[in-house]
Every structure is written in C-alpha cells, then in structure tokens.
Write a protein that holds these residues in place. Structure first.
Motif, PDB file in Angstrom:
ATOM      1  N   THR A 179      68.994  -2.947  36.167  1.00 40.96           N
ATOM      2  CA  THR A 179      70.202  -3.646  36.624  1.00 40.96           C
ATOM      3  C   THR A 179      70.420  -4.972  35.914  1.00 40.96           C
ATOM      4  OG1 THR A 179      69.806  -2.605  38.768  1.00 40.96           O
ATOM      5  CG2 THR A 179      71.459  -4.334  38.712  1.00 40.96           C
ATOM      6  N   LYS A 180      69.327  -5.701  35.617  1.00 39.62           N
ATOM      7  CA  LYS A 180      69.484  -7.013  34.981  1.00 39.62           C
ATOM      8  C   LYS A 180      70.265  -6.936  33.662  1.00 39.62           C
ATOM      9  CE  LYS A 180      67.060 -11.335  34.945  1.00 39.62           C
ATOM     10  NZ  LYS A 180      66.026 -11.985  34.170  1.00 39.62           N
ATOM     11  N   PRO A 181      70.070  -5.874  32.866  1.00 37.50           N
ATOM     12  CA  PRO A 181      70.869  -5.788  31.629  1.00 37.50           C
ATOM     13  C   PRO A 181      72.378  -5.837  31.865  1.00 37.50           C
ATOM     14  CG  PRO A 181      69.086  -4.183  31.579  1.00 37.50           C
ATOM     15  CD  PRO A 181      69.071  -4.786  32.954  1.00 37.50           C
ATOM     16  N   LEU A 182      72.806  -5.569  33.095  1.00 42.46           N
ATOM     17  CA  LEU A 182      74.248  -5.622  33.382  1.00 42.46           C
ATOM     18  C   LEU A 182      74.798  -7.041  33.296  1.00 42.46           C
ATOM     19  CD1 LEU A 182      74.652  -3.187  36.414  1.00 42.46           C
ATOM     20  CD2 LEU A 182      75.236  -2.806  34.042  1.00 42.46           C
ATOM     21  N   VAL A 183      73.905  -8.042  33.465  1.00 41.65           N
ATOM     22  CA  VAL A 183      74.363  -9.433  33.378  1.00 41.65           C
ATOM     23  C   VAL A 183      74.942  -9.678  31.984  1.00 41.65           C
ATOM     24  CG1 VAL A 183      73.622 -11.850  33.455  1.00 41.65           C
ATOM     25  CG2 VAL A 183      72.721 -10.214  35.133  1.00 41.65           C
ATOM     26  N   ASP A 184      74.180  -9.286  30.949  1.00 42.34           N
ATOM     27  CA  ASP A 184      74.678  -9.468  29.577  1.00 42.34           C
ATOM     28  C   ASP A 184      75.857  -8.538  29.286  1.00 42.34           C
ATOM     29  OD1 ASP A 184      73.014 -11.498  28.888  1.00 42.34           O
ATOM     30  OD2 ASP A 184      71.417 -10.176  28.168  1.00 42.34           O
ATOM     31  N   PHE A 185      75.768  -7.327  29.817  1.00 44.14           N
ATOM     32  CA  PHE A 185      76.843  -6.343  29.606  1.00 44.14           C
ATOM     33  C   PHE A 185      78.188  -6.923  30.051  1.00 44.14           C
ATOM     34  CE2 PHE A 185      79.511  -2.945  31.372  1.00 44.14           C
ATOM     35  CZ  PHE A 185      79.492  -1.964  30.390  1.00 44.14           C
ATOM     36  N   PHE A 186      78.214  -7.501  31.265  1.00 41.43           N
ATOM     37  CA  PHE A 186      79.482  -8.044  31.768  1.00 41.43           C
ATOM     38  C   PHE A 186      79.801  -9.400  31.144  1.00 41.43           C
ATOM     39  CE2 PHE A 186      78.779  -4.993  35.362  1.00 41.43           C
ATOM     40  CZ  PHE A 186      79.957  -4.274  35.188  1.00 41.43           C
ATOM     41  N   ARG A 187      78.747 -10.163  30.766  1.00 45.06           N
ATOM     42  CA  ARG A 187      79.016 -11.461  30.113  1.00 45.06           C
ATOM     43  C   ARG A 187      79.752 -11.217  28.800  1.00 45.06           C
ATOM     44  NH1 ARG A 187      74.085 -13.733  29.813  1.00 45.06           N
ATOM     45  NH2 ARG A 187      74.257 -14.975  31.696  1.00 45.06           N
ATOM     46  N   GLU A 188      79.273 -10.205  28.046  1.00 42.82           N
ATOM     47  CA  GLU A 188      79.924  -9.907  26.762  1.00 42.82           C
ATOM     48  C   GLU A 188      81.375  -9.482  26.952  1.00 42.82           C
ATOM     49  OE1 GLU A 188      77.186  -7.114  24.967  1.00 42.82           O
ATOM     50  OE2 GLU A 188      75.681  -8.732  24.877  1.00 42.82           O
ATOM     51  N   LYS A 189      81.688  -8.951  28.121  1.00 43.24           N
ATOM     52  CA  LYS A 189      83.073  -8.534  28.376  1.00 43.24           C
ATOM     53  C   LYS A 189      83.898  -9.684  28.967  1.00 43.24           C
ATOM     54  CE  LYS A 189      82.060  -3.644  28.852  1.00 43.24           C
ATOM     55  NZ  LYS A 189      82.289  -3.397  27.432  1.00 43.24           N
ATOM     56  N   GLY A 190      83.267 -10.847  29.105  1.00 40.74           N
ATOM     57  CA  GLY A 190      83.987 -12.016  29.640  1.00 40.74           C
ATOM     58  C   GLY A 190      84.267 -11.936  31.126  1.00 40.74           C
ATOM     59  N   LYS A 191      83.480 -11.105  31.842  1.00 43.50           N
ATOM     60  CA  LYS A 191      83.767 -10.904  33.278  1.00 43.50           C
ATOM     61  C   LYS A 191      82.787 -11.635  34.184  1.00 43.50           C
ATOM     62  CE  LYS A 191      86.673  -7.214  32.960  1.00 43.50           C
ATOM     63  NZ  LYS A 191      88.056  -7.563  33.130  1.00 43.50           N
ATOM     64  N   LEU A 192      81.742 -12.237  33.607  1.00 46.07           N
ATOM     65  CA  LEU A 192      80.628 -12.703  34.440  1.00 46.07           C
ATOM     66  C   LEU A 192      80.801 -14.133  34.951  1.00 46.07           C
ATOM     67  CD1 LEU A 192      77.757 -11.487  35.244  1.00 46.07           C
ATOM     68  CD2 LEU A 192      76.903 -13.308  33.762  1.00 46.07           C
TER      69      LEU A 192
END
Ligand code: AMP
Length: 219
Positions: A179-192
């Motif tokens: 689940t933690k990898p989702l932090v970067d996943f959404f950060r890269e999409k500008g959603k975090l």
C-alpha cells in the motif's frame, strides 16, 4: 468530492473518514467494513474473505475491485464519496482510476494520514469496537464501559481478530510492501495531500477540513 483516505492500519482512517463524510455529506465506503459485514452474515464472499483477514493478508484485487465497482455505481455516490481502506495496491488504484475515467469522473484528492509505527501498534492493540455501530474505544485513552456494552447503541464491544499483536505486525508488513507505494503513485499524479495523524481526533479533523476546503476551492 471524490476522495481517497490513505494510510497504514490504525492511523485513524475510520474515525476521520466518518467525520469527513458527515461534514461534506458524502458516503464513506470502507472495504474492511463491507467485508466484516459479509463475514457476519456468513455469505460466500464472507467465507472467502475471512481466511485472508484473520491472517492480516489482503483479499485478492479482483474480489475487492468488484465490490467497490458495484458500490460506486449506487445512487448515493453521485454526490461524491470517500474511500477508506481502498485502494490498497497499485492494481486497485489503476482499476479505480480507469473506472472513474470510464464514467467521465475524476478523483479529486488522496489524503494520506501519516503516523509512526509505534503509535500505530499502540492504538491498534488497545482498540476495541462496537459490533453494532462501529464506535471506536481505546483501552488507554478512551476505555469502553466495564460491562462491554456500547453506550451509544447497546451493541457488544469487542476486539477485532486482526487487532491481535501477531496480526498487527503482518498488516503493517503488508501495508509497507503493497500500500505504501501508492503514496508515490498518487503524488506523481498530483493528487496527494498529507495530513499529520498525531493529535486529538478534533485537531486532526480540523487539519482535514482546511485541506479539503482548499481543494474544493480549486476544483
Ligand atoms: P480494514 O478495516 O480497512 O483495516 O480492513 C481489514 C482487512 O480487510 C484487511 O486487513 C484486509 O484483509 C481486508 N481488506 C480491506 N480492504 C481491502 C482492500 N482494499 N484490498 C484487500 N484487502 C482488503
């Protein structure tokens, strides 16, 4: 508003999600709550899920994605929603974004609650829950009544099977790897957006409200 609450187990997604859903009048959708309901009703899905949940493992993506898709298609989600405990893997996140884009919708924000591991373990091992209304208690700071009966609804207060210390460790391991990898996943999409999970329930809630209000202004 279409929101996702991210964070390790025990950071306060449940209670903060509940408060946000009241404040912004959107349904809170917790995949954990849906699965526990299925288990309590002894459905086919519940009987399948219990084997994963009791070990602290994740229920397979295809099973969870189907549940979420059906839930998001319900009428009450037209005004928005807040997802608590979903997505928990990159394939689930991709499924969610594809589903929304097929419906002509977009996710407004992913709110990540940050808290250190020792506070999390402490909170989870002390957590007790009402089996009927879901109210949270904490043996250290907000203990349940001695008779074990919920003062709000009269339900029985219990400890979740997966809040036992052995299972907590497994859940944190699963969180870090899946689940933690989702932090970067959404950060890269500008959603975090990040929220500090320390502090009282109302302090953390206030931080949420100021972040969400800013996001709302930008939509
Ligand atoms: P929670 O109440 O969110 O802590 O979820 C309790 C348990 O339900 C988890 O430890 C998983 O076994 C299962 N679960 C809940 N949501 C998901 C999900 N999105 N993907 C896979 N398993 C899930």
């Amino acid at each position: 508003m279409r929101l996702v609450l991210l964070g390790a187990p025990g950071v306060g997604k449940g209670v903060q999600g509940y408060l946000i859903s009241k404040e912004y009048d959107i349904p809170k959708i917790s995949t954990g709550d849906i699965l526990r309901q299925e288990i309590s009703e002894n459905t086919r899905l519940g009987r399948k899920a219990i084997n994963f949940i009791e070990k602290g493992e994740l229920v397979p993506d295809e099973v969870i994605n189907k549940i979420v898709e059906a839930r998001l298609k319900k009428d009450d989600c037209k005004k928005g929603f807040l997802l608590d405990g979903y997505p928990r893997t990159i394939p689930q996140a991709e499924f969610l974004l594809n589903f929304l884009s097929d419906e002509g919708l977009k996710l407004d924000a992913v709110l990540n609650i940050k808290l250190d591991d020792s506070t999390i373990t402490n909170r989870l091992s002390n957590r007790r829950i009402c089996s009927k209304c879901g109210k949270d208690f904490n043996l250290a700071v907000n203990p349940p009544p001695e008779d074990g009966i919920c003062p709000v609804c009269g339900g029985k207060i219990y400890q979740r099977e997966d809040d036992r210390i052995e299972v907590i460790e497994e859940r944190l391991k699963v969180y870090r790897s899946n689940t933690k990898p989702l932090v970067d996943f959404f950060r890269e999409k500008g959603k975090l957006f990040e929220v500090d999970g320390n502090g009282s329930i109302s302090e953390v809630h206030k931080n949420f409200v100021s972040i969400i209000n800013k996001i709302k202004d930008d939509i």
